[in-house]
Structure formats: C-alpha cells, structure tokens
Design an enzyme around this catalytic site. Structure first.
Site, short mmCIF file in Angstrom:
data_model
loop_
_atom_site.label_atom_id
_atom_site.label_comp_id
_atom_site.label_asym_id
_atom_site.label_seq_id
_atom_site.Cartn_x
_atom_site.Cartn_y
_atom_site.Cartn_z
N TYR A 173 0.83 -1.20 0.00
CA TYR A 173 0.00 0.00 0.00
C TYR A 173 0.86 1.26 0.00
O TYR A 173 1.83 1.37 0.73
CB TYR A 173 -1.03 -0.01 1.12
CG TYR A 173 -0.58 0.03 2.57
CD1 TYR A 173 0.63 -0.49 3.00
CD2 TYR A 173 -1.42 0.58 3.53
CE1 TYR A 173 0.99 -0.45 4.35
CE2 TYR A 173 -1.07 0.63 4.87
CZ TYR A 173 0.14 0.12 5.27
OH TYR A 173 0.49 0.17 6.59
N GLU A 197 -0.26 0.03 -5.78
CA GLU A 197 -1.52 0.10 -5.04
C GLU A 197 -1.60 1.45 -4.34
O GLU A 197 -1.09 1.64 -3.23
CB GLU A 197 -1.57 -1.04 -4.01
CG GLU A 197 -2.89 -1.13 -3.27
CD GLU A 197 -2.86 -2.18 -2.17
OE1 GLU A 197 -3.78 -3.00 -2.13
OE2 GLU A 197 -1.92 -2.20 -1.36
N TYR A 204 -7.90 1.65 -4.68
CA TYR A 204 -8.02 0.62 -3.64
C TYR A 204 -9.27 0.87 -2.81
O TYR A 204 -9.32 1.79 -2.00
CB TYR A 204 -6.76 0.65 -2.78
CG TYR A 204 -6.62 -0.48 -1.79
CD1 TYR A 204 -7.47 -1.58 -1.81
CD2 TYR A 204 -5.61 -0.46 -0.82
CE1 TYR A 204 -7.33 -2.63 -0.91
CE2 TYR A 204 -5.47 -1.50 0.08
CZ TYR A 204 -6.33 -2.57 0.04
OH TYR A 204 -6.19 -3.59 0.95
N TYR A 220 -10.51 0.68 4.07
CA TYR A 220 -9.89 1.96 3.73
C TYR A 220 -10.93 2.86 3.04
O TYR A 220 -12.03 2.43 2.74
CB TYR A 220 -8.64 1.72 2.89
CG TYR A 220 -7.57 0.94 3.64
CD1 TYR A 220 -7.21 1.29 4.95
CD2 TYR A 220 -6.94 -0.17 3.08
CE1 TYR A 220 -6.25 0.57 5.65
CE2 TYR A 220 -5.97 -0.89 3.78
CZ TYR A 220 -5.63 -0.52 5.07
OH TYR A 220 -4.69 -1.23 5.77
N ALA A 249 0.36 -13.71 -2.97
CA ALA A 249 1.08 -12.87 -2.02
C ALA A 249 2.00 -13.82 -1.26
O ALA A 249 3.19 -13.92 -1.56
CB ALA A 249 0.12 -12.14 -1.10
N ARG A 250 1.42 -14.64 -0.36
CA ARG A 250 2.25 -15.57 0.41
C ARG A 250 3.01 -16.57 -0.48
O ARG A 250 4.22 -16.76 -0.26
CB ARG A 250 1.40 -16.25 1.48
CG ARG A 250 1.01 -15.30 2.60
CD ARG A 250 0.05 -15.92 3.60
NE ARG A 250 -1.28 -16.07 3.05
CZ ARG A 250 -2.30 -16.64 3.68
NH1 ARG A 250 -2.10 -17.13 4.89
NH2 ARG A 250 -3.48 -16.72 3.14
N CYS A 301 9.92 -14.87 6.45
CA CYS A 301 9.13 -16.03 6.03
C CYS A 301 9.72 -17.29 6.63
O CYS A 301 10.94 -17.46 6.65
CB CYS A 301 9.12 -16.13 4.50
SG CYS A 301 8.39 -17.64 3.85
FE1 SF4 Z 1 3.75 -18.65 3.83
FE2 SF4 Z 1 4.48 -18.59 6.39
FE3 SF4 Z 1 6.16 -17.76 4.47
FE4 SF4 Z 1 4.03 -16.31 5.05
S1 SF4 Z 1 5.75 -16.78 6.41
S2 SF4 Z 1 4.76 -16.84 3.02
S3 SF4 Z 1 2.53 -17.87 5.52
S4 SF4 Z 1 5.41 -19.83 4.77
#
Ligand code: SF4
Ligand code: ADP
Length: 691
Positions: free
Chosen positions: A61, A104, A175, A180, A324-325, A366
C-alpha cells in the site's frame, strides 16, 4: 526438463488495458514492511519475484497524501515528486525481467489515525474503522468529509496516479478494500451521507467510479487502471436489483477498470492462517465477478499447486493467479512450473509469520524462505548460493528446521556435509508440532528440505544417531554445527516478571511431555505465557483427545501473540468448539493436592481451579549439553582438526521455526565468507530533489 503441457494455460499472456502481462502469475499488492526508507531492499525484493517469473509484480500500500498516515505500521508514500525515484528503482528492476509493475495507491480514511501527521483523519460520516480493535485504537476519531474533501481526495488520487506513471508503473490501482476510505463509502454502516455519495448503492459507489475516472485521465492511456475491492460484506447483503450488493457494485462498474482485483474485507479472512483455513478459501465470495465483467479478474487463495491454479482458470473463477504468500515463500514458483520443476516449489505453509512482520513494523520474514527481505542487504538470492570456498567437511548435529536448512544450503554450496539426527525421523520439533490440530501443512518445512537433500550426493544423512562429544572428536570434521534444539521448562515468573524458578512438583508437565505421550490425569490446565500457537494448540489437542481442559494465561487474551499472525479469532472459536474453558489475566500462584491457585494479574484476587495435570507452556532453554561437553574438551579440538563449534537455531536462542530456518541458512551462507561476506548493508531514503 520442459513444462508440463497441462500447465500451458498458466503461461498465456493476458491483456490488461493498454499493457500485457506475459503470463497469468500475478504477485498482488501485499504488505512488505519496507517503506520509502528502504528503497533498495524493496526494489531487490520485488525484482526477485520478477526474475522468478511472475508476470506482474505489485507494490504494497502506497499512501497518496500525508493525511493517509498509518504510522507506526510500515507503508510506502507517493506524496510528492521526492518519492518518485524510490519507486522508479523498483519499476526498473521489475522491468529488467520482463514483468509489469503495479502500484496500489491508497488512502486509509477512517482506518488510520494520522499519528505522525497530527491532523484528524477523515471518513464518509465520521465513523472510525475497527475502533474496538486494539491495534487500530486511537484517541481521535475521524472527521466527516465535506464536498471539498471529496474533491481533494480525487485530486490526491489524480496527482499520485500521474506520479506513478512517471515512476514507470504499468498498472495503477484504486483501492476500495479492507476498510480503507473508498471501501467505507461502499458500506452503509460507515456511509450515512445524504448527498450524491450516500444512500443507494449507486450513490455509494460513486466515489469509486470517480477515482477510477481521475486515475484513467492521469495515466493518459499509458497504464492500466486496476480496482482492488473487498467483497465479503457486500456479498452478504441483499440488494433489490441484483443477487447481492457486491453483484450490484460489479454491475455498476463492470468494464470501467481494466482489471478487477478481488479480495476479502479483513486481514483475518483475507490472509487466513492454514491452521484454520484451507487453500482457495476466497472462491465462494469472489467467484461471481467474472460472470459480470468482461475485464480480467485476479484473486488470491494461498495457491501453491499448479493444478489448483489451472482449475481456477478453467472453471472461470480467475484470469490471473494472485500470489502474495506463495510469492514470498517461493519467488521462483512460476519459473519452476515453466521448467517442469513443480516438485521443487517451496510451498507456503500458511503460518503468517510474513504478516506478523508487518504488524511488528519490520521487513517481511518467512518461515519457508529465509532469503526474503535479505536480497539486497545480505545479498541472498533464493535460488543461487555462493560456491564452497574450501574442501572442509561439516558435521551438522540435529535434523530440525535449523539443521535441515543448514545442511541443505551447505550442500547446495558444494561442501561435504554429514547430518546426524538422534531420532529415526527427521524434523525436530516438527515431528510433534505437525500432529497438533491444524498444523499438518507446516510439515512442508520438512518435506521440501528432505526432498531437496535427497538430490545432493555430498550430503549424508545419519538417522538414529545421537552423537556425543567423543564421537564428534573421532569423526574429525573441520566444522561442527550444533542444531540440537531447545526444551520447554516449567519455569514461572513473579508479578514483576522476575523468573521464580521451576515448579518441579508431580503433576507438572511441559509440551515436551505431551509430545512424548506422557499420560495425564484430568482435569488438565494449560498455563500459557508463551502466547504463540503452542498453548492453544496443546489445549485443543488435549481436549480433542478426551481430556477435561482449562486454559489459563496472564495475558488479556488467549494466544496473545496470535493477533500478529491473524490466528487469534479462530483460536477462540477452536477452543470453544473443543470445550476448553478460558481464564485470562490470571497467574499460577501455587499447585498442590489437585488444586491450582490463580491470582488475578491486576487485582491479585485469588481463584482456585481443580487440576491434576498442569502443563506449563512458557520458557524454553537451549539443549546445549553437547556444546558444553565439547567446550569442556576444547583443547582436544585442534588435534581432531575441528576449527569451530557453532550453535544455530533453537540451540543458540529458542524462537519460532522462522528464526531457526534463518539461523541455519545464515550459517551456511557465511561459512568461509570472512568478515567481508557477512554483509548487512544499510538502506537509506532516496530524494529526487536535494534541499
Ligand atoms: Fe507462507 Fe508462512 Fe512464508 Fe508467510 S511466512 S509466506 S505464511 S510460509
Ligand atoms: P531447531 O528448531 O533449532 O531446528 P529442533 O528442536 O526442531 O531445533 O531440532 C533439534 C533436533 O536435534 C532434534 O530432532 C533432536 O532429536 C536433534 N538432536 C538433539 N541432540 C542431538 C544429538 N546429540 N545428536 C543428534 N541429534 C540430536
């Protein structure tokens, strides 16, 4: 090895207004924790995704005006010309790899409190977003927007969109999600206006329409205009003219944006943890959008399986697979599918440590990918490692997350590695933790590393080998890495948070005892001041196993830190469903003869609970007996050719799995690197205009 033709559809180009994405892999906007003060880190982090094959890579954002100030949370800014260069660094980096760059643009409205800016925030009717939620609490409520504010909002968006174009972006967002400002206009509870911007849905959507129009004017045909919108509440609301208010909004805007980016309303549903929510959970809310608009649609769902992605496209749910993840856990996910290496994808485990980083106001971390956020400052590439600098043999003791990651990375570098694990099964703490309710997906931490290790013939794994100091001296490795983990201890604290010693009476247990299957008498009390997942997961596990369980914590909430990982609401639901009774703001004072005495944290009022088994989930201490034994024979190390003994992961400092993986990776990266190789560069803001 080539791509499996089954996945060809994922590599079709997709036209988005005036630009074309080279494939359907779309790294959606997500919080990165990297502000404009970290432009090089941010550019390298996003460049890595572009290099890894994502067709579109977006920012997180980006505030369009100082009056949209989310401090202390880490947000980016595009407030004036000064901010352009910092974003251009990213667009240039993303373009180098043939990807499109999206931005964004964001105004927080009543969801921000302008702590830094010290001016009141604004919302359609003066109501704040989530004022009952601790992290959104501020002492000042937003002011009601008047007509002048609406005109200024449109101007802010117009100017920011023009700057975005100058910064080289290809896709510019409006957005209208997550509470928001534009989203607040859409929902009647936040919007009580009686002018042209309130009342019927046609009026409530007007601001979004006008934001799209000014954005389109500003980008002057050079960039696509995307709309990111939350549909969860709207989808649940009936409408006189359509199946729901969400349907009506999509009908009213239909082909106005070049791209629909559809999502849920709150972090806990939009970015839900795998512990409680499966992959693809957004589909029931967002699937209808494509049937109304002719424009491409992108959405997320923690997709890591290429078959699930193909399913989304073939079934007409999405045109672009949002990540995203999955793009954090494996920035090279598209490239691996393209090369026919989908078995090498480092799949996201859904633990939400990434989102916790944003909540803690630091760059994204991560569990699966230790290199994320380290691309620039430590020069860590997720797929490339520096070659070995010596022929040294390394012994890694312990096959948990730290030891596995360390052995794997050393192996990839080309070192001769011996990995010794005491148990027959690799995995360390994961052996038990992945058997706890909802945590099976976390076994991907082990599965991915185990499968990668099998490809390396310079890494030998010895299972069922509990090593002692004497054996290590006989093995004569050049380097010894101790990844022997940590143990839970029944330590208690005084009201002043001073350690009060361990409670060693019969009937007191730790999570390690539960893992070992030690039988327990009912009633069981889990006393949790670890505050992450272990306390609540154990309580649920024991209750589901037939025990009569109470959960006690000195914190105000169960799994207090779980608010960081979006787990907390569902922890409550899970404990309630399992019949676990909760006692918050309570401290264990004493435990004797089947009775547990609790004191209230603030009032010191006493209460008693029947208890025959007390499970203390609090402190962990390193398993450092082997390290101490080697240190006691320190003078014998040189003769055995051992240059160094190093502890990593929980054996050094007990933490989350993400810490252990990072620690193991770091050791392996820095091996033989000397001081020059231990990089930690400091980023600094860029300015267009020096004053
Ligand atoms: Fe996936 Fe966990 Fe990495 Fe986030 S921290 S991207 S939830 S493995
Ligand atoms: P981390 O999270 O730091 O990787 P874990 O507790 O998950 O730590 O893993 C530690 C691993 O080390 C466990 O699997 C344990 O069985 C193993 N281990 C501990 N001591 C020894 C030892 N002396 N020899 C071999 N393996 C050991």
């Amino acid at each position: 090895m080539g791509r499996n033709p089954r996945y060809d559809v994922l590599f079709e180009p997709v036209r988005i207004g005036p630009v074309t994405a080279r494939n359907r892999f779309y790294a959606v906007p997500h919080a990165s924790g990297m502000t404009n003060a970290m432009p090089r880190m941010r550019a390298a982090f996003r460049e890595t995704k572009a290099e890894g094959g994502w067709g579109v890579v977006c920012t997180g954002y980006v505030s369009i005006d100082p009056g949209s100030d989310d401090t202390p949370l880490p947000y980016a800014t595009l407030w004036d010309e000064d901010d352009i260069r910092s974003h251009a660094l990213m667009t240039e980096a993303v373009h180098r790899h043939g990807a499109l760059a999206g931005i964004e643009l964001w105004h927080g409205g009543g969801a921000v409190t302008n702590r830094l800016n010290r001016t009141p925030s604004m919302s359609p009717s003066g109501t704040a977003w989530m004022p009952t939620h601790v992290s959104y609490m501020g002492n000042q409520r937003p002011r009601v927007m008047d007509e002048q504010d609406i005109r200024e909002l449109l101007e802010m968006q117009r100017r920011a969109a023009a700057r975005a174009r100058s910064a080289g972006f290809d896709i510019v967002y409006v957005y209208a999600g997550m509470g928001y400002l534009p989203h607040e206009f859409l929902l009647s509870e936040w919007n009580h206006r009686t002018d042209a911007y309130g009342g019927c849905i046609g009026n409530r959507v007007r601001i979004v329409r006008e934001l799209l129009e000014v954005t389109r004017e500003a980008v002057a045909g050079r960039c696509a205009v995307a709309l990111r919108i939350s549909l969860e509440e709207l989808r649940a609301r009936p409408s006189d003219n359509a199946a729901s208010e969400a349907h009506e909004v999509v009908q009213l805007l239909a082909d106005l944006p070049d791209l629909w980016d559809v999502k849920m309303d709150s972090e806990t549903t939009d970015c839900a943890p795998s512990r409680f929510t499966p992959e693809g959970s957004h589909e029931p809310v967002i699937a209808f959008v494509k049937s109304i608009t002719g424009k491409p649609v992108v959405g997320v769902g923690r997709f890591t399986s290429p078959d699930a992605m193909v399913g989304q496209v073939r079934r007409g749910v999405l045109d672009l697979i949002g990540g995203a993840r999955p793009s954090i856990a494996d920035p090279f996910l598209p490239r691996k599918i393209d090369d026919g290496r989908e078995d090498e994808i480092r799949e996201c485990i859904g633990c939400n440590i990434c989102i916790s980083s944003w909540h803690e106001c630091v760059p994204v971390r991560c569990t699966q990918n230790p290199t994320i956020g380290e691309e620039w400052r430590r020069q860590w590439h997720p797929e490339r490692v520096p070659p070995a600098q010596s022929a040294s043999a390394v012994l890694v003791v312990g096959g948990g997350p730290a030891g596995l990651e360390c052995a794997l990375t050393l192996g990839r570098r080309g070192y001769e590695v011996m990995l010794a694990e005491a148990e027959e099964e690799l995995g360390g703490r994961l052996r038990f933790e992945t058997r706890l309710p909802g945590l099976a997906t976390w076994s991907r931490v082990l599965d991915w590393r185990r499968s990668q290790l099998q490809r390396l013939n310079n890494v030998t794994v010895y299972r069922g080998n509990r090593l002692e100091a004497g054996q290590i001296l006989e093995l004569q490795p050049a380097h010894v890495v101790l990844a022997t983990g940590a143990r839970w201890v029944p330590l208690l604290y005084t009201p002043l948070e001073v350690p009060a010693g361990t409670l060693d009476t019969p009937g007191v247990y730790t999570p390690d005892d539960v893992a070992a299957g030690v039988p327990m008498e009912d009633p069981v009390v889990v006393f949790d001041f670890d505050n992450y997942y272990m306390g609540s997961a154990l309580a649920e596990h024991l209750a589901r196993g037939g025990h009569n369980v109470s959960y006690v914590t000195p914190s105000g909430l169960a799994s207090a830190w779980g608010v960081m990982t979006n787990e907390q609401p569902q922890v409550y639901r899970a404990l309630a469903a399992a019949g676990v009774r909760l006692h918050t703001l309570a401290r264990v004072e004493s435990f004797t003869a089947g009775k547990l005495t609790l004191t209230h944290v603030f009032t010191a009022a006493r209460a008693q609970l029947p208890c025959r088994a007390l499970v203390i989930v609090g402190a962990r201490l390193p398993n450092d007996a082997l390290y101490q034994a080697l240190m006691a024979r320190r003078e014998e190390l040189p003769a055995a050719g051992i240059a160094a003994v190093t502890r990593i992961g929980d054996a050094l400092a007990p933490g989350a799995i993400a810490h252990a993986v990072h620690s193991g990776h770091r050791y392996a990266r820095e091996m033989d690197a000397g001081d020059g190789g231990r990089i930690l560069r400091r980023d600094a803001p860029l300015r267009t205009v020096e004053r």
